[in-house]
Design a protein around this motif. Structure first.
Motif, mmCIF file in Angstrom:
data_model
loop_
_atom_site.group_PDB
_atom_site.id
_atom_site.type_symbol
_atom_site.label_atom_id
_atom_site.label_comp_id
_atom_site.label_asym_id
_atom_site.label_seq_id
_atom_site.Cartn_x
_atom_site.Cartn_y
_atom_site.Cartn_z
ATOM 1 N N ALA A 39 0.821 -1.212 0.000
ATOM 2 C CA ALA A 39 0.000 0.000 0.000
ATOM 3 C C ALA A 39 0.853 1.260 0.000
ATOM 4 N N ALA A 40 2.045 1.180 0.546
ATOM 5 C CA ALA A 40 2.928 2.344 0.549
ATOM 6 C C ALA A 40 3.593 2.552 -0.809
ATOM 7 N N TRP A 41 3.810 1.482 -1.565
ATOM 8 C CA TRP A 41 4.474 1.589 -2.860
ATOM 9 C C TRP A 41 3.520 1.922 -3.994
ATOM 10 N N MET A 42 2.235 1.682 -3.834
ATOM 11 C CA MET A 42 1.283 1.975 -4.909
ATOM 12 C C MET A 42 1.244 3.463 -5.275
ATOM 13 N N PRO A 43 1.220 4.410 -4.315
ATOM 14 C CA PRO A 43 1.255 5.824 -4.711
ATOM 15 C C PRO A 43 2.557 6.214 -5.416
ATOM 16 N N VAL A 44 3.649 5.561 -5.065
ATOM 17 C CA VAL A 44 4.910 5.835 -5.749
ATOM 18 C C VAL A 44 4.813 5.385 -7.208
ATOM 19 N N GLY A 45 4.220 4.221 -7.428
ATOM 20 C CA GLY A 45 4.004 3.746 -8.789
ATOM 21 C C GLY A 45 3.056 4.651 -9.560
ATOM 22 N N LEU A 46 2.014 5.155 -8.899
ATOM 23 C CA LEU A 46 1.084 6.063 -9.553
ATOM 24 C C LEU A 46 1.772 7.373 -9.921
ATOM 25 N N ALA A 47 2.651 7.858 -9.060
ATOM 26 C CA ALA A 47 3.399 9.070 -9.377
ATOM 27 C C ALA A 47 4.269 8.863 -10.616
ATOM 28 N N ARG A 69 -5.952 14.649 -22.412
ATOM 29 C CA ARG A 69 -5.213 13.394 -22.593
ATOM 30 C C ARG A 69 -4.423 13.031 -21.350
ATOM 31 N N VAL A 70 -3.795 14.014 -20.700
ATOM 32 C CA VAL A 70 -3.044 13.733 -19.470
ATOM 33 C C VAL A 70 -4.001 13.295 -18.360
ATOM 34 N N ALA A 71 -5.152 13.953 -18.260
ATOM 35 C CA ALA A 71 -6.132 13.578 -17.239
ATOM 36 C C ALA A 71 -6.663 12.170 -17.478
ATOM 37 N N ALA A 72 -6.947 11.834 -18.733
ATOM 38 C CA ALA A 72 -7.427 10.489 -19.043
ATOM 39 C C ALA A 72 -6.361 9.452 -18.728
ATOM 40 N N SER A 73 -5.104 9.775 -19.025
ATOM 41 C CA SER A 73 -4.013 8.849 -18.714
ATOM 42 C C SER A 73 -3.883 8.646 -17.213
ATOM 43 N N ALA A 74 -3.891 9.745 -16.452
ATOM 44 C CA ALA A 74 -3.698 9.664 -15.005
ATOM 45 C C ALA A 74 -4.880 8.982 -14.316
ATOM 46 N N LEU A 75 -6.096 9.340 -14.701
ATOM 47 C CA LEU A 75 -7.261 8.728 -14.065
ATOM 48 C C LEU A 75 -7.386 7.250 -14.422
ATOM 49 N N GLY A 76 -7.071 6.917 -15.662
ATOM 50 C CA GLY A 76 -7.096 5.511 -16.048
ATOM 51 C C GLY A 76 -6.036 4.707 -15.311
ATOM 52 N N ALA A 77 -4.843 5.298 -15.156
ATOM 53 C CA ALA A 77 -3.776 4.620 -14.417
ATOM 54 C C ALA A 77 -4.177 4.427 -12.958
ATOM 55 N N MET A 78 -4.844 5.432 -12.384
ATOM 56 C CA MET A 78 -5.287 5.301 -10.997
ATOM 57 C C MET A 78 -6.340 4.201 -10.872
ATOM 58 N N ALA A 79 -7.255 4.116 -11.828
ATOM 59 C CA ALA A 79 -8.278 3.079 -11.791
ATOM 60 C C ALA A 79 -7.665 1.684 -11.954
#
Length: 96
Positions: A39-47, A69-79
């Motif tokens: 759980a601590a490494w997931m936000p690092v991967g998202l960053a 496009r950046v928002a779609a990339s970031a939100l999709g990656a978060m999902a």
């Protein structure tokens, strides 16, 4: 008389590439990180995925729709990372 500009390339490939990278990063975190630290490494991967989204969209070289496009990339990656993280969390709850 001016020469008409070329039609811009579709940006969907770059968006999906970031989603795939997010899935790969989440799976690698699931295999490499100890269960207490996942759980601590997931936000690092998202960053890292957000930085990758900016790099991919800068390389695209077209200003129109950049933020979308950046928002779609970031939100999709978060999902994607959230769903894989949910699966990892459920798997750690039920594993012996």
């Amino acid at each position: 008389m001016s020469i008409p500009g070329l039609a811009p390339r579709g940006g969907f490939g770059g968006i999906v590439a970031v989603w795939v990278a997010a899935a790969v990063i989440a799976v690698v975190i699931g295999f490499v990180a100890p269960p207490d630290w996942r759980a601590a490494w997931m936000p690092v991967g998202l960053a890292g995925c957000i930085v990758l989204a900016f790099v991919v969209q800068f390389a695209y070289g077209h200003a129109e729709g950049f933020l979308r496009r950046v928002a779609a990339s970031a939100l999709g990656a978060m999902a994607v990372m959230g769903l894989i993280g949910l699966g990892l969390g459920l798997a750690s709850m039920f594993s012996a």
